[in-house]
Design a protein around this motif. Structure first.
Motif, PDB file in Angstrom:
ATOM      1  N   ALA A  15       0.833  -1.210   0.000  1.00  0.00           N
ATOM      2  CA  ALA A  15       0.000   0.000   0.000  1.00  0.00           C
ATOM      3  C   ALA A  15       0.864   1.255   0.000  1.00  0.00           C
ATOM      4  O   ALA A  15       0.546   2.237  -0.684  1.00  0.00           O
ATOM      5  CB  ALA A  15      -0.936  -0.019   1.211  1.00  0.00           C
ATOM      6  N   TRP A  16       1.972   1.234   0.745  1.00  0.00           N
ATOM      7  CA  TRP A  16       2.882   2.371   0.790  1.00  0.00           C
ATOM      8  C   TRP A  16       3.462   2.645  -0.596  1.00  0.00           C
ATOM      9  O   TRP A  16       3.559   3.797  -1.022  1.00  0.00           O
ATOM     10  CB  TRP A  16       4.003   2.103   1.799  1.00  0.00           C
ATOM     11  CG  TRP A  16       4.996   3.205   1.898  1.00  0.00           C
ATOM     12  CD1 TRP A  16       4.897   4.332   2.658  1.00  0.00           C
ATOM     13  CD2 TRP A  16       6.239   3.294   1.206  1.00  0.00           C
ATOM     14  NE1 TRP A  16       6.003   5.121   2.477  1.00  0.00           N
ATOM     15  CE2 TRP A  16       6.852   4.501   1.587  1.00  0.00           C
ATOM     16  CE3 TRP A  16       6.899   2.478   0.304  1.00  0.00           C
ATOM     17  CZ2 TRP A  16       8.086   4.904   1.107  1.00  0.00           C
ATOM     18  CZ3 TRP A  16       8.133   2.877  -0.177  1.00  0.00           C
ATOM     19  CH2 TRP A  16       8.701   4.087   0.231  1.00  0.00           C
ATOM     20  N   SER A  19       0.854   4.331  -2.672  1.00  0.00           N
ATOM     21  CA  SER A  19       0.650   5.701  -2.188  1.00  0.00           C
ATOM     22  C   SER A  19       1.750   6.603  -2.741  1.00  0.00           C
ATOM     23  O   SER A  19       1.488   7.721  -3.175  1.00  0.00           O
ATOM     24  CB  SER A  19       0.691   5.741  -0.656  1.00  0.00           C
ATOM     25  OG  SER A  19      -0.376   5.038  -0.108  1.00  0.00           O
ATOM     26  N   GLY A  51      -1.918   8.391   2.925  1.00  0.00           N
ATOM     27  CA  GLY A  51      -1.635   6.967   2.819  1.00  0.00           C
ATOM     28  C   GLY A  51      -0.159   6.675   2.945  1.00  0.00           C
ATOM     29  O   GLY A  51       0.248   5.708   3.594  1.00  0.00           O
ATOM     30  N   PHE A  55       0.659   4.223   5.918  1.00  0.00           N
ATOM     31  CA  PHE A  55       1.185   2.908   5.551  1.00  0.00           C
ATOM     32  C   PHE A  55       2.675   2.799   5.853  1.00  0.00           C
ATOM     33  O   PHE A  55       3.168   1.718   6.174  1.00  0.00           O
ATOM     34  CB  PHE A  55       0.909   2.604   4.078  1.00  0.00           C
ATOM     35  CG  PHE A  55      -0.553   2.454   3.778  1.00  0.00           C
ATOM     36  CD1 PHE A  55      -1.344   1.559   4.477  1.00  0.00           C
ATOM     37  CD2 PHE A  55      -1.146   3.217   2.790  1.00  0.00           C
ATOM     38  CE1 PHE A  55      -2.693   1.424   4.201  1.00  0.00           C
ATOM     39  CE2 PHE A  55      -2.493   3.088   2.504  1.00  0.00           C
ATOM     40  CZ  PHE A  55      -3.263   2.189   3.211  1.00  0.00           C
ATOM     41  N   VAL A  90      -0.991  -6.593  -7.704  1.00  0.00           N
ATOM     42  CA  VAL A  90      -1.850  -5.404  -7.762  1.00  0.00           C
ATOM     43  C   VAL A  90      -1.733  -4.730  -9.127  1.00  0.00           C
ATOM     44  O   VAL A  90      -2.738  -4.297  -9.703  1.00  0.00           O
ATOM     45  CB  VAL A  90      -1.514  -4.419  -6.621  1.00  0.00           C
ATOM     46  CG1 VAL A  90      -2.210  -3.083  -6.812  1.00  0.00           C
ATOM     47  CG2 VAL A  90      -1.890  -5.025  -5.269  1.00  0.00           C
TER      48      VAL A  90
END
Length: 121
Positions: A15-16, A19, A51, A55, A90
């Motif tokens: 997620a980081w 972001s 984020g 994250f 992803v």
């Protein structure tokens, strides 16, 4: 529990990464804080930065918790391998990045290495 923390840290790392990809420092600098809450575009610029911070701290916290019980070299290898495979997943599924079937072979090898490191005492 340390292995769960390690995989949570890998999810936070994924997620980081995204972001960071969607964050624009140039747009952040150009934000006008006066009347910030009245425009949706301001929130769209600030969300990736929020984020990034959230994250990033979550990643550090869970990774440090995992390293209390897992040797640093093993933790780092598993964390990075899981994050690499997750980022690729992803990109393929959500961002529709083109891929080649050979990439799945190499990701499988990474996953085999992760399982092998996890099984070691």
């Amino acid at each position: 529990m340390a292995w769960i923390y390690l995989f949570i840290a890998a999810i936070f790392e994924i997620a980081w990464t995204f972001s960071l990809q969607f964050m624009s420092v140039k747009k952040l600098k150009a934000l006008h804080w006066r009347g910030f809450f009245s425009q949706w575009e301001n929130w769209a610029v600030l969300a990736p930065f929020a984020g990034y911070v959230f994250f990033g701290f979550g990643n550090i916290y869970f990774f440090s918790q995992a390293m209390k019980d897992i040797p640093a070299s093993t933790a780092l290898a598993v964390w990075m391998g899981a994050a690499l495979v997750g980022v690729k997943f992803v990109e393929i599924v959500f961002l529709k990045t083109p891929y080649d079937w050979q990439q799945f072979i190499y990701m499988g090898l990474i996953l085999i290495g992760i399982v092998g490191l996890k099984r070691m005492p």
